[in-house]
Write a protein that holds these residues in place. Structure first.
Motif, PDB file in Angstrom:
ATOM      1  N   MET A 163       0.852  -1.207   0.000  1.00 15.31           N
ATOM      2  CA  MET A 163       0.000   0.000   0.000  1.00 15.31           C
ATOM      3  C   MET A 163       0.882   1.250   0.000  1.00 15.31           C
ATOM      4  SD  MET A 163      -2.895   1.138   2.745  1.00 15.31           S
ATOM      5  CE  MET A 163      -3.761   2.708   2.621  1.00 15.31           C
ATOM      6  N   ALA A 164       0.629   2.150  -0.929  1.00 13.80           N
ATOM      7  CA  ALA A 164       1.399   3.392  -1.006  1.00 13.80           C
ATOM      8  C   ALA A 164       0.958   4.352   0.093  1.00 13.80           C
ATOM      9  CB  ALA A 164       1.212   4.041  -2.373  1.00 13.80           C
ATOM     10  N   GLU A 165       1.861   5.225   0.467  1.00 15.05           N
ATOM     11  CA  GLU A 165       1.502   6.224   1.461  1.00 15.05           C
ATOM     12  C   GLU A 165       0.539   7.251   0.869  1.00 15.05           C
ATOM     13  OE1 GLU A 165       3.721   9.016   4.795  1.00 15.05           O
ATOM     14  OE2 GLU A 165       4.841   8.288   3.074  1.00 15.05           O
ATOM     15  N   LEU A 166       0.726   7.552  -0.413  1.00 17.08           N
ATOM     16  CA  LEU A 166      -0.074   8.603  -1.036  1.00 17.08           C
ATOM     17  C   LEU A 166      -0.289   8.298  -2.515  1.00 17.08           C
ATOM     18  CD1 LEU A 166       0.273  12.376  -0.412  1.00 17.08           C
ATOM     19  CD2 LEU A 166       0.274  11.569  -2.756  1.00 17.08           C
ATOM     20  N   SER A 167      -1.484   8.602  -3.016  1.00 15.19           N
ATOM     21  CA  SER A 167      -1.809   8.442  -4.431  1.00 15.19           C
ATOM     22  C   SER A 167      -2.017   9.816  -5.063  1.00 15.19           C
ATOM     23  CB  SER A 167      -3.093   7.616  -4.604  1.00 15.19           C
ATOM     24  OG  SER A 167      -2.951   6.332  -4.029  1.00 15.19           O
ATOM     25  N   VAL A 168      -1.373  10.031  -6.213  1.00 11.77           N
ATOM     26  CA  VAL A 168      -1.519  11.281  -6.955  1.00 11.77           C
ATOM     27  C   VAL A 168      -2.266  10.983  -8.252  1.00 11.77           C
ATOM     28  CG1 VAL A 168      -0.353  13.225  -8.067  1.00 11.77           C
ATOM     29  CG2 VAL A 168       0.660  12.151  -6.037  1.00 11.77           C
ATOM     30  N   ALA A 169      -3.438  11.592  -8.437  1.00  7.64           N
ATOM     31  CA  ALA A 169      -4.194  11.438  -9.676  1.00  7.64           C
ATOM     32  C   ALA A 169      -3.929  12.639 -10.571  1.00  7.64           C
ATOM     33  CB  ALA A 169      -5.679  11.322  -9.382  1.00  7.64           C
ATOM     34  N   ILE A 170      -3.519  12.382 -11.817  1.00  7.44           N
ATOM     35  CA  ILE A 170      -3.292  13.456 -12.791  1.00  7.44           C
ATOM     36  C   ILE A 170      -4.361  13.331 -13.857  1.00  7.44           C
ATOM     37  CG2 ILE A 170      -1.692  14.444 -14.463  1.00  7.44           C
ATOM     38  CD1 ILE A 170       0.589  13.240 -12.815  1.00  7.44           C
ATOM     39  N   TYR A 171      -5.192  14.356 -13.974  1.00  9.48           N
ATOM     40  CA  TYR A 171      -6.347  14.310 -14.866  1.00  9.48           C
ATOM     41  C   TYR A 171      -6.018  14.932 -16.212  1.00  9.48           C
ATOM     42  CZ  TYR A 171     -11.017  15.324 -16.719  1.00  9.48           C
ATOM     43  OH  TYR A 171     -12.121  15.413 -17.508  1.00  9.48           O
ATOM     44  N   ALA A 172      -6.096  14.131 -17.291  1.00  8.72           N
ATOM     45  CA  ALA A 172      -5.840  14.613 -18.652  1.00  8.72           C
ATOM     46  C   ALA A 172      -7.138  14.571 -19.455  1.00  8.72           C
ATOM     47  CB  ALA A 172      -4.778  13.759 -19.329  1.00  8.72           C
ATOM     48  N   SER A 173      -7.596  15.745 -19.874  1.00  7.98           N
ATOM     49  CA  SER A 173      -8.851  15.824 -20.630  1.00  7.98           C
ATOM     50  C   SER A 173      -8.613  16.023 -22.121  1.00  7.98           C
ATOM     51  CB  SER A 173      -9.704  16.982 -20.107  1.00  7.98           C
ATOM     52  OG  SER A 173      -8.992  18.208 -20.217  1.00  7.98           O
ATOM     53  N   GLY A 174      -7.354  16.015 -22.546  1.00  6.41           N
ATOM     54  CA  GLY A 174      -7.036  16.221 -23.954  1.00  6.41           C
ATOM     55  C   GLY A 174      -5.591  15.868 -24.225  1.00  6.41           C
ATOM     56  N   TYR A 175      -5.212  15.903 -25.495  1.00  3.89           N
ATOM     57  CA  TYR A 175      -3.866  15.520 -25.875  1.00  3.89           C
ATOM     58  C   TYR A 175      -2.973  16.757 -25.959  1.00  3.89           C
ATOM     59  CZ  TYR A 175       0.026  13.737 -28.643  1.00  3.89           C
ATOM     60  OH  TYR A 175       1.277  13.400 -29.092  1.00  3.89           O
ATOM     61  N   VAL A 176      -2.291  17.045 -24.871  1.00  2.00           N
ATOM     62  CA  VAL A 176      -1.324  18.140 -24.824  1.00  2.00           C
ATOM     63  C   VAL A 176      -0.057  17.556 -24.193  1.00  2.00           C
ATOM     64  CG1 VAL A 176      -0.910  20.542 -24.194  1.00  2.00           C
ATOM     65  CG2 VAL A 176      -3.263  19.702 -24.400  1.00  2.00           C
ATOM     66  N   PRO A 177       0.824  16.935 -25.006  1.00  2.00           N
ATOM     67  CA  PRO A 177       1.963  16.166 -24.480  1.00  2.00           C
ATOM     68  C   PRO A 177       2.825  16.919 -23.481  1.00  2.00           C
ATOM     69  CG  PRO A 177       1.782  15.899 -26.851  1.00  2.00           C
ATOM     70  CD  PRO A 177       0.812  16.957 -26.470  1.00  2.00           C
ATOM     71  N   GLN A 178       3.122  18.193 -23.778  1.00  2.00           N
ATOM     72  CA  GLN A 178       4.027  18.926 -22.887  1.00  2.00           C
ATOM     73  C   GLN A 178       3.410  19.157 -21.515  1.00  2.00           C
ATOM     74  OE1 GLN A 178       2.615  20.054 -25.625  1.00  2.00           O
ATOM     75  NE2 GLN A 178       2.031  22.225 -25.513  1.00  2.00           N
ATOM     76  N   LEU A 179       2.078  19.303 -21.459  1.00  2.00           N
ATOM     77  CA  LEU A 179       1.417  19.503 -20.170  1.00  2.00           C
ATOM     78  C   LEU A 179       1.326  18.199 -19.385  1.00  2.00           C
ATOM     79  CD1 LEU A 179      -1.458  21.991 -21.057  1.00  2.00           C
ATOM     80  CD2 LEU A 179       0.841  22.478 -20.231  1.00  2.00           C
TER      81      LEU A 179
END
Length: 346
Positions: free
Chosen positions: A1-17
């Motif tokens: 079990m990890a200490e913390l989970s980070v969710a990164i939300y991508a709503s489109g294709y912007v590779p650099q972001l």
């Protein structure tokens, strides 16, 4: 079990972001954490590109022991609430935090700062904190956004260091919202993951793309009693993109529907308040004033709708907000003559 989970939300294709946010999460000084990149793209082509970008990023990174990087595809665009609901279900961390695509942690110690704040105070108080919050700041490169909309960062700039501790969630909810001392954006916060799981049992599914901060924080606050907040900077918010970032022309009913989706968030809030009333009558009035500002924004945005779909979009607007609210907003716009006020009473 990890200490913390980070969710990164991508709503489109912007590779650099996407790369910017993933690398920021990976660079955090925590020894035990998992990173989940959520694909919530509007088209299958965008989704394929996001997955390809994820594979390239993962291959290029040398992930330290104890850190994991995973990909979660929603299959279609379902909106932020349901995407984060899925990420919470998939995660294993004791704590859960969110980055929207393009956002970054302020420095490599941001998450450690929040965790240490929680641990230090938990040892004193003898209990876990429902919510741990740091300060979110705008990206210095986003000056063009502020020129178009000087109030673009209003939702992230309020944060009063200190703590809230109440006997019941209702008092916590009223103070958190009506005091206007704390940021409503999802970034810069550590949520207890188990509390988020309980929250989703009560929070209905709505495809809200606009007012998600109010929806998420309302339902979380309705079962929370404690908050500890710090003035230390923990997150940098990127806002130079999004469905309502500029003065674009709205050419499809689907795009218009997303702009009107805030209505579903406030409907969910008010239905919940009917089932689980708060003693404070003022809170209902406060939330109605917030709702009215969103409705007013939608009505004003009608001028950007392509004339060929204007009739359809008018019908969508009325279906989302109701004829009475739309009529009140239109009457207020006609009578205000550009004067700055809070909007019509509803």
């Amino acid at each position: 079990m990890a200490e913390l989970s980070v969710a990164i939300y991508a709503s489109g294709y912007v590779p650099q972001l996407i790369e910017r946010s993933v690398k920021s999460a990976v660079s955090q000084s925590l020894d035990s954490m998992e990173i989940i990149l959520i694909d919530d793209c509007r088209t299958s082509a965008e989704s394929r590109y996001v997955k390809s970008t994820f594979k390239k990023i993962k291959k290029s990174l040398s992930l330290p022991y104890g850190k994991g990087l995973r990909f979660l595809s929603m299959g279609r665009s379902v909106g932020i609430p349901d995407s984060l609901r899925a990420a919470v279900d998939e995660s294993s961390g004791r704590y859960f935090t969110v980055l929207m695509m393009g956002d970054v942690f302020y420095d490599e110690k941001s998450l450690s700062t929040l965790l240490e704040l929680s641990s230090r105070n938990a040892s004193i108080a003898g209990e876990d904190w429902d919510l741990v919050q740091g300060t979110v700041v705008p990206d210095e490169k986003d000056e063009s956004v502020l020129k178009v909309n000087p109030n673009a960062y209003d939702i992230i700039e309020r944060n009063a260091p200190g703590e809230l501790r109440f006997e019941n969630p209702d008092d916590f909810t009223v103070d958190y919202f009506m005091g206007e001392k704390f940021s409503l954006c999802l970034e810069g916060k550590l949520f207890i993951r188990s509390a988020l799981e309980d929250m989703f049992l009560r929070m209905p599914r709505v495809e809200c793309h606009i007012a998600v901060e109010y929806l998420w924080m309302y339902f979380f606050c309705r079962q929370s009693r404690t908050l500890i907040s710090t003035g230390e900077k923990v997150c940098t918010k990127y806002m130079d993109f999004g469905p309502d970032a500029g003065d674009f022309k709205i050419e499809t009913p689907g795009r218009w529907m997303k702009l009107c989706s805030a209505a579903s968030a406030f409907s969910a809030v008010f239905f919940d308040m009917m089932d689980y009333p708060l003693e404070s009558r003022d809170f209902g009035g406060y939330m109605r004033s917030i709702m009215t500002r969103y409705a007013l924004s939608n009505v004003k945005s009608l001028v950007r709708v392509d004339p060929s779909i204007r009739t359809v979009c008018e019908a969508i607007l009325s279906e989302c907000w109701g004829d009475e609210i739309v009529s009140d907003c239109k009457a207020w716009i006609e009578s205000s003559d550009g004067k700055k006020t809070d909007g019509p009473e509803t």
